[in-house]
Design a protein around this motif. Structure first.
Motif, mmCIF file in Angstrom:
data_model
loop_
_atom_site.group_PDB
_atom_site.id
_atom_site.type_symbol
_atom_site.label_atom_id
_atom_site.label_comp_id
_atom_site.label_asym_id
_atom_site.label_seq_id
_atom_site.Cartn_x
_atom_site.Cartn_y
_atom_site.Cartn_z
ATOM 1 N N ASP A 138 0.809 -1.218 0.000
ATOM 2 C CA ASP A 138 0.000 0.000 0.000
ATOM 3 C C ASP A 138 0.842 1.269 0.000
ATOM 4 O O ASP A 138 0.316 2.374 0.123
ATOM 5 N N GLU A 139 2.162 1.117 -0.103
ATOM 6 C CA GLU A 139 3.035 2.292 -0.144
ATOM 7 C C GLU A 139 2.745 3.123 -1.387
ATOM 8 O O GLU A 139 2.356 2.593 -2.438
ATOM 9 N N ASP A 140 2.970 4.434 -1.286
ATOM 10 C CA ASP A 140 2.884 5.295 -2.464
ATOM 11 C C ASP A 140 4.045 4.953 -3.398
ATOM 12 O O ASP A 140 5.011 4.293 -3.018
ATOM 13 N N TYR A 141 3.966 5.424 -4.644
ATOM 14 C CA TYR A 141 5.032 5.176 -5.606
ATOM 15 C C TYR A 141 6.278 5.986 -5.225
ATOM 16 O O TYR A 141 6.188 7.161 -4.893
ATOM 17 N N HIS A 142 7.426 5.346 -5.310
ATOM 18 C CA HIS A 142 8.710 5.973 -5.021
ATOM 19 C C HIS A 142 9.697 5.682 -6.152
ATOM 20 O O HIS A 142 9.523 4.740 -6.925
ATOM 21 N N ILE A 143 10.741 6.494 -6.214
ATOM 22 C CA ILE A 143 11.822 6.279 -7.162
ATOM 23 C C ILE A 143 12.967 5.568 -6.443
ATOM 24 O O ILE A 143 13.376 5.969 -5.345
ATOM 25 N N SER A 144 13.496 4.516 -7.068
ATOM 26 C CA SER A 144 14.638 3.776 -6.548
ATOM 27 C C SER A 144 15.723 3.706 -7.619
ATOM 28 O O SER A 144 15.433 3.833 -8.816
ATOM 29 N N MET A 145 16.977 3.491 -7.168
ATOM 30 C CA MET A 145 18.097 3.422 -8.108
ATOM 31 C C MET A 145 19.038 2.290 -7.724
ATOM 32 O O MET A 145 19.079 1.852 -6.570
ATOM 33 N N ALA A 146 19.804 1.814 -8.715
ATOM 34 C CA ALA A 146 20.790 0.764 -8.483
ATOM 35 C C ALA A 146 21.928 0.934 -9.488
ATOM 36 O O ALA A 146 21.752 1.553 -10.551
ATOM 37 N N TRP A 147 23.099 0.369 -9.145
ATOM 38 C CA TRP A 147 24.286 0.485 -9.990
ATOM 39 C C TRP A 147 24.965 -0.872 -10.097
ATOM 40 O O TRP A 147 25.024 -1.641 -9.132
ATOM 41 N N SER A 148 25.507 -1.152 -11.265
ATOM 42 C CA SER A 148 26.051 -2.480 -11.545
ATOM 43 C C SER A 148 27.461 -2.684 -11.041
ATOM 44 O O SER A 148 27.905 -3.825 -10.880
ATOM 45 N N GLY A 149 28.209 -1.595 -10.831
ATOM 46 C CA GLY A 149 29.642 -1.712 -10.596
ATOM 47 C C GLY A 149 30.401 -1.525 -11.890
ATOM 48 O O GLY A 149 29.831 -1.530 -12.993
ATOM 49 N N GLU A 150 31.719 -1.375 -11.789
ATOM 50 C CA GLU A 150 32.537 -1.022 -12.947
ATOM 51 C C GLU A 150 32.594 -2.116 -14.007
ATOM 52 O O GLU A 150 32.931 -1.851 -15.155
ATOM 53 N N ASP A 151 32.273 -3.360 -13.646
ATOM 54 C CA ASP A 151 32.306 -4.410 -14.666
ATOM 55 C C ASP A 151 31.084 -4.379 -15.573
ATOM 56 O O ASP A 151 31.038 -5.066 -16.597
ATOM 57 N N GLY A 152 30.073 -3.597 -15.207
ATOM 58 C CA GLY A 152 28.893 -3.470 -16.056
ATOM 59 C C GLY A 152 28.028 -4.717 -16.108
ATOM 60 O O GLY A 152 27.226 -4.880 -17.043
ATOM 61 N N GLN A 153 28.143 -5.574 -15.105
ATOM 62 C CA GLN A 153 27.376 -6.824 -15.093
ATOM 63 C C GLN A 153 26.471 -6.864 -13.865
ATOM 64 O O GLN A 153 26.910 -6.624 -12.743
ATOM 65 N N TRP A 154 25.198 -7.180 -14.083
ATOM 66 C CA TRP A 154 24.282 -7.373 -12.970
ATOM 67 C C TRP A 154 24.393 -8.797 -12.451
ATOM 68 O O TRP A 154 24.506 -9.747 -13.228
#
Length: 629
Positions: free
Chosen positions: A330-346
């Motif tokens: 029931d939370e309102d919509y929020h913005i989230s972010m993430a980063w892969s690291g320098e190798d560019g791989q998730w």
């Protein structure tokens, strides 16, 4: 003396502090009410015996629009260390509401604009909701050469009937089309597909792709790149390596039984230009790569969230930056972010795992995010929250402005597109009339004073179109650019004002504020405010004892020229102002000064580079290169 040859200088500070999130109050007016310049009847008294025919005629000038400026190449990430002073401003003259009759049918959603290899623009959008398919039914495309007039071309993904392996006849509907223009010029468009009762018959859901090799004129066959699960909002990107990623909101319960509220971001990849994909589509259910998910709890059960992803590869790096909307329970919509690291791989996550570790979840309220990066380093984030909001970020996409820039209202699901080194395109459905809003946004950041000898004569012939410029003009059709040059001990500015409703009474004017940078970040008595109208200088002020005070400066030179010839269209009319001043007038110690710049109309409404502080200079833009090298 001819009024346009008067010499003086002025400086400005910004009007009023902002009262609420994203709302800029007008700047303060000059403390001394501007006086109209005397008309030409006074010339003979000042210069007796001077004949009209002996006077130097005004130069014939044409005003350089912002679209012809900022064309010089910049080093990649050239402003990475100073993005805190960068800002974005809408070009009001480019604001367009594309009417529904140009879009083929009303209630269009999810507009996405891409710049094609031939320089034109392609827009994807979808028909609104239908009972059988949820949000979306089929996806259209349109093409434009000017971002104002659009030609509807047809359905890039159209509702169609298919026969399954066991002989069933099913409908296939499409939603959430997005696309990427590859380095070779091909366009890959992707869309989520689903059938009737799609939440139950998930085996009929997935993602398909179509390719255009002729700048969006025609499209190849439908290609299935993921099947067997409910998806929303696919997003496709080509990395510098040539690898292609297609991300999407995975609503297929992330492989765990009974998790009806789960979502997360999954992906499939291609290493051959989009011809084949991994994991490869199969007849039975299979798992894509789970890559972006946050855990939350409902009734004692561990759930997951993150949806509507947008991912970029950062300049001069392999690192990927991702932005998502998050809506757990029931939370309102929020913005989230993430980063892969320098190798560019998730990391490929297990069904019950959250990640990546380098994430910032639920940062601030907002939905439907989109992310891009300028070549100079600044990142730009758009999102919806009662309108189209923008936040400027740094070169790592980790630090964004606290307050958003809110140029216009809209409904939902807007997007961004890089247009060139200093321009971005923003689009969002209109909130009421079923049109789609399209507008251009100008990047303002540190510019260099071009080293050259300059004559202050009201003629812009010495100023080249490729000079970097600052821009104001997001509130009305009146707009202005500012450029700088230097030579030996002198500093020069060229302001060019477009205003099709220009008043020559002096109530319409520009203000140039100049100050050396100070440790305190506050104005001091070296700050100048120069107010100039089409007929010439209004006044010059210096900042003393906490206020702007008119001053008489004989060490500055200012010349204006009106551009109002009969053969010009109203949109080409306005005036230019050239300003020259000695560097020592500003107490310059290094190779830069800070500037603010504004337009005032009828002594009121103002557009300005910086508007949030009346005495601070933290948002003022640096002018560098003052050492002349």
């Amino acid at each position: 003396m001819i009024r346009n040859l008067k010499t003086i200088a002025v400086m400005l500070a910004i009007g009023c502090a902002i009262a609420a999130c994203g709302d800029d109050k007008p700047l303060s007016e000059p403390e001394t009410p501007p006086q109209e310049q005397p008309d030409d009847d006074g010339k003979d008294e000042e210069e007796p015996g001077k004949d009209e025919e002996d006077e130097k005629p005004e130069p014939i000038v044409s005003i350089t629009p912002i679209g012809q400026l900022n064309q010089a190449e910049e080093e990649l990430n050239s402003h990475a260390g100073i993005t805190g002073r960068s800002s974005i401003r809408m070009n009001y003259r480019t604001y367009t509401e594309v009417p529904k009759n140009e879009l083929y049918e009303p209630n269009q959603q999810y507009p996405r604009i891409k710049k094609m290899a031939d320089g034109r623009f392609i827009m994807f959008y979808q028909k609104g909701s239908s009972k059988s398919s949820g949000i979306g039914q089929r996806c259209h495309w349109a093409i434009s050469s000017d971002l104002t007039h659009w030609e509807h071309k047809g359905d890039v993904f159209t509702t169609r009937t298919l026969t399954t392996a066991d002989g069933q006849s099913i409908k296939r509907y499409y939603a959430n089309c997005d696309a990427v223009v590859l380095k070779n010029g091909d366009i890959l468009a992707v869309a989520s597909y689903r059938g009737d009762n799609y939440k139950v018959n998930t085996q009929w859901d997935g993602v398909e792709l179509r390719r255009s090799t002729d700048n969006g004129q025609t499209w190849g066959d439908y290609q299935e790149i993921y099947k067997g699960g409910v998806t929303w909002e696919p997003y496709i990107i080509e990395l510098a390596s040539g690898e292609i990623h297609c991300y999407f909101t995975d609503s297929n319960r992330t492989g765990l039984d009974g998790h009806g509220q789960d979502t997360g971001v999954a992906m499939v990849t291609s290493s051959d230009g989009g011809k084949t994909w991994n994991p490869a589509p199969q007849d039975e259910f299979y798992e894509p790569y789970y890559v972006l998910r946050m855990a939350w709890e409902a009734n004692g059960e561990r759930m997951f969230n993150h949806q509507m992803p947008c991912i970029i590869q950062l300049n001069n790096s392999n690192e990927l930056a991702a932005v998502m909307e998050s809506h757990p329970g029931d939370e309102d919509y929020h913005i989230s972010m993430a980063w892969s690291g320098e190798d560019g791989q998730w990391e490929h996550l297990a069904a019950g795992q959250e990640g990546p570790e380098d994430s910032e979840n639920m940062l601030f309220l907002g939905s439907a995010p989109y992310l891009m990066q300028f070549p100079s380093g600044e990142t730009l984030l758009s999102y919806n929250r009662g309108g189209f909001h923008l936040k400027m970020g740094d070169a790592t996409a980790r630090h964004f402005a606290h307050e958003p820039y809110d140029p216009f209202k809209g409904s939902f699901w807007g997007s961004l597109c890089l247009m060139d080194s200093h321009r971005a395109i923003g689009t969002i459905p209109h909130e009421s009339d079923e049109s789609i809003i399209v507008a251009q946004f100008i990047l303002n950041h540190r510019i260099e004073a071009i080293p050259r000898e300059t004559s202050v004569d009201g003629d812009n012939k010495e100023w080249q179109d490729t000079d970097h410029a600052l821009f104001v003009g997001d509130k009305s059709q009146a707009q202005a650019t500012l450029r700088a040059a230097c030579h030996e001990d002198s500093l020069y500015f060229l302001a060019e004002v477009l205003d099709q409703n220009l008043s020559t009474s002096g109530s319409d004017y520009i203000s140039l504020y100049i100050t050396p940078d100070t440790e305190s970040g506050q104005l001091n008595d070296k700050a100048l405010r120069i107010n100039i109208a089409a007929n010439g200088l209004k006044n010059v002020e210096t900042y003393r004892n906490g206020q702007w005070t008119e001053t008489d400066r004989q060490d500055l030179s200012i010349e204006t020229t009106k551009c109002d010839r009969a053969e010009l269209s109203s949109k080409e009319r306005g005036y230019i102002a050239e300003i020259g001043l000695p560097k020592d007038a500003l107490g310059i110690n290094g190779d830069e000064v800070l500037v603010n710049f504004s337009i005032s109309r009828n002594y009121g409404e103002q557009d300005a580079l910086a508007t949030r502080s009346s005495t601070g200079t933290e948002e003022w833009i640096p002018i560098g290169g003052l050492d002349g090298r």
